[in-house]
Scaffold this motif. Structure first.
Motif, PDB file in Angstrom:
ATOM      1  N   HIS A 124      -7.878   5.936   4.616  1.00 62.02           N
ATOM      2  CA  HIS A 124      -6.830   5.070   4.066  1.00 62.02           C
ATOM      3  C   HIS A 124      -6.495   3.894   4.998  1.00 62.02           C
ATOM      4  O   HIS A 124      -6.292   2.763   4.538  1.00 62.02           O
ATOM      5  CB  HIS A 124      -5.589   5.930   3.822  1.00 62.02           C
ATOM      6  CG  HIS A 124      -4.445   5.207   3.197  1.00 62.02           C
ATOM      7  ND1 HIS A 124      -4.383   4.955   1.848  1.00 62.02           N
ATOM      8  CD2 HIS A 124      -3.331   4.661   3.723  1.00 62.02           C
ATOM      9  CE1 HIS A 124      -3.272   4.296   1.576  1.00 62.02           C
ATOM     10  NE2 HIS A 124      -2.617   4.104   2.700  1.00 62.02           N
ATOM     11  N   HIS A 128      -6.642  -0.175   4.496  1.00 60.56           N
ATOM     12  CA  HIS A 128      -5.641  -1.213   4.802  1.00 60.56           C
ATOM     13  C   HIS A 128      -6.267  -2.299   5.675  1.00 60.56           C
ATOM     14  O   HIS A 128      -6.059  -3.489   5.461  1.00 60.56           O
ATOM     15  CB  HIS A 128      -4.442  -0.607   5.527  1.00 60.56           C
ATOM     16  CG  HIS A 128      -3.412  -0.025   4.601  1.00 60.56           C
ATOM     17  ND1 HIS A 128      -2.841  -0.745   3.586  1.00 60.56           N
ATOM     18  CD2 HIS A 128      -2.841   1.203   4.545  1.00 60.56           C
ATOM     19  CE1 HIS A 128      -1.965   0.013   2.936  1.00 60.56           C
ATOM     20  NE2 HIS A 128      -1.956   1.207   3.496  1.00 60.56           N
ATOM     21  N   SER A 158       2.339   0.313   8.109  1.00 60.95           N
ATOM     22  CA  SER A 158       2.598   0.896   6.787  1.00 60.95           C
ATOM     23  C   SER A 158       3.764   1.860   6.879  1.00 60.95           C
ATOM     24  O   SER A 158       4.463   1.922   7.894  1.00 60.95           O
ATOM     25  CB  SER A 158       1.340   1.597   6.293  1.00 60.95           C
ATOM     26  OG  SER A 158       1.153   2.775   7.035  1.00 60.95           O
ATOM     27  N   ASP A 327      -0.160   0.221  -1.141  1.00 57.55           N
ATOM     28  CA  ASP A 327      -1.335   1.020  -1.500  1.00 57.55           C
ATOM     29  C   ASP A 327      -1.976   0.621  -2.832  1.00 57.55           C
ATOM     30  O   ASP A 327      -1.285   0.396  -3.825  1.00 57.55           O
ATOM     31  CB  ASP A 327      -0.953   2.502  -1.536  1.00 57.55           C
ATOM     32  CG  ASP A 327      -0.616   3.013  -0.149  1.00 57.55           C
ATOM     33  OD1 ASP A 327      -0.893   2.296   0.828  1.00 57.55           O
ATOM     34  OD2 ASP A 327      -0.085   4.136  -0.047  1.00 57.55           O
ATOM     35  N   MET A 331      -8.556  -1.817  -1.842  1.00 60.68           N
ATOM     36  CA  MET A 331      -8.802  -1.741  -0.394  1.00 60.68           C
ATOM     37  C   MET A 331      -9.745  -0.577  -0.052  1.00 60.68           C
ATOM     38  O   MET A 331     -10.524  -0.661   0.904  1.00 60.68           O
ATOM     39  CB  MET A 331      -7.474  -1.620   0.365  1.00 60.68           C
ATOM     40  CG  MET A 331      -6.727  -0.334   0.134  1.00 60.68           C
ATOM     41  SD  MET A 331      -5.093  -0.397   0.921  1.00 60.68           S
ATOM     42  CE  MET A 331      -4.827   1.351   1.224  1.00 60.68           C
TER      43      MET A 331
HETATM   44 ZN    ZN Z   1      -0.946   2.822   2.817  1.00 58.94          ZN
END
Ligand code: ZN
Ligand code: KG4
Length: 361
Positions: A124, A128, A158, A327, A331
């Motif tokens: 994740h 980003h 984040s 989110d 990405m």
């Molecule tokens: Zn995130």
């Protein structure tokens, strides 16, 4: 017909409270990155979590279960493709809330088994990181890719993480700093709660901060100024929990101070620490580009202050469009695409599992 080196990736993201899917088509052998998004769908759960003032993991997971099938099927429909036309299935495997991750990961594994497609488990935070590389319009995207000059100092801020990463090239990155307690976004959310603002707090604080008049506190004295934790520490780590406590104490000692002024002073403190540390890292690592990403990258003050500082040093600055800061699955598709370009070999579904604390190295 598409060239052999053109691949189509279906990406799925469910690490926190957004259920998202996106389809990307890109050439994994071209000299320069060459890709386009065929679709992107994000089903937000914000309205549900607003009621509880934050994300309750089990509630998030149950909503992912409800949303994932329509989200993925809409992403395929928007891309005018069927599952059989996809080359790879990318899925966020971590970090994140384990019960949320599991929904996306197991769903993606089911698709992989049913359609006999290999998978790209994707981090994740790497998602980003790469989100800053892919703009919305084609022209914008080309400009962005051109302005990516290594080494890059990537700041990822984040709800769960605050990281400074030095990227020597697409393959080599090193985390040089992270938070020792609350993440930047978490601090925004907690301070927003103290001010009686709804979840998620980041956008609420920045809206309110714009209304600040910066009057001195009612009892007189100087304008509000909160501490800048660890700003002069030699390392690149951050700490935001003490700042949150200062805000809490200030509110109880000065109940009449305008909320907008407190929001502004808090935002100024966070931005000041983030920008000063980032620019020091730029000098030390001789970076030619700064990239800013993660939900807090949607903060206007942070974007403009970092952009100004980069301009002063005549280095490049890249940041995702506002809607790609929080989110999404574009990405994840992009990170999977860059990993394929850099030699990543997709795997069978039995090699993929949710890893809630997966760190990027
Ligand atoms: Zn995130
Ligand atoms: O990246 P993200 O969508 O989810 C995580 O991976 O954590 O980030 C969400 C975080 C939340 O803490 C939210 O309050 C913050 O990003 N955020 C902002 C802004 N928009 C979202 N923080 C400050 N200013 C904003 N405009």
């Amino acid at each position: 017909m598409k060239a052999n080196s053109t691949k189509i990736i279906l990406a799925i993201e469910t690490s926190c409270d957004e259920t998202a899917a996106s389809v990307l088509r890109g050439d994994i052998k071209s000299k320069n990155p060459n890709f386009e998004f065929l679709s992107s769908v994000v089903k937000s759960q914000i309205e549900i979590h607003k009621k509880s003032g934050g994300v309750i993991p089990e509630v998030a997971a149950r909503n992912h279960v409800k949303n994932i099938l329509p989200v993925v099927s809409t992403a395929l429909k928007q891309a005018k493709l069927k599952l059989e036309n996809i080359d790879y299935i990318a899925v966020t495997s971590g970090p994140g809330l384990v019960v949320s991750l599991i929904v996306g990961v197991e769903f993606a594994k089911g698709l992989s088994l049913a359609a006999n497609k290999q998978m790209i488990p994707t981090n994740h935070m790497e998602g980003h990181l790469y989100s800053a590389f892919g703009g919305a319009s084609r022209k914008d995207k080309v400009e962005r890719i051109k302005s990516v000059q290594f080494p890059i100092l990537a700041m990822i801020v984040s709800g769960g993480h605050t990281m400074l990463v030095v990227m020597k090239d697409y393959k080599h990155y090193k985390v040089i700093g992270s938070t020792v307690d609350d993440a930047a976004g978490e601090a925004f959310d907690k301070v927003a709660k103290l001010l009686g603002l709804p979840y998620p707090g980041g956008p609420e604080i920045s809206k309110l901060a714009e209304k600040a008049t910066l009057t001195p506190p009612p009892a007189g004295g100087r304008r509000i100024e909160f501490p800048r934790p660890m700003i002069y520490h030699k390392n690149y780590d951050f700490s935001f929990s003490g700042l949150k406590t200062s805000v809490r104490n200030f509110i109880s000692n000065h109940p009449k101070t305008k909320k907008a002024d407190i929001a502004r002073a808090f935002e100024d403190a966070v931005v000041d620490v983030l920008v000063k540390k980032a620019m020091r890292a730029v000098d030390e690592h001789k970076c030619k580009t700064v990239s800013l990403s993660g939900g807090v990258a949607a903060n206007k003050k942070l974007r403009t202050t970092l952009a100004k500082n980069c301009k002063l040093k005549t280095i490049n600055f890249i940041v995702p469009d506002f809607e790609l800061c929080t989110d999404n699955a574009q990405m994840i598709a992009l990170a999977a695409y860059f990993n394929l370009r850099n030699g990543y070999k997709p795997v069978n579904y039995n090699k993929v599992k949710a890893d809630p604390s997966w760190e990027i190295e």
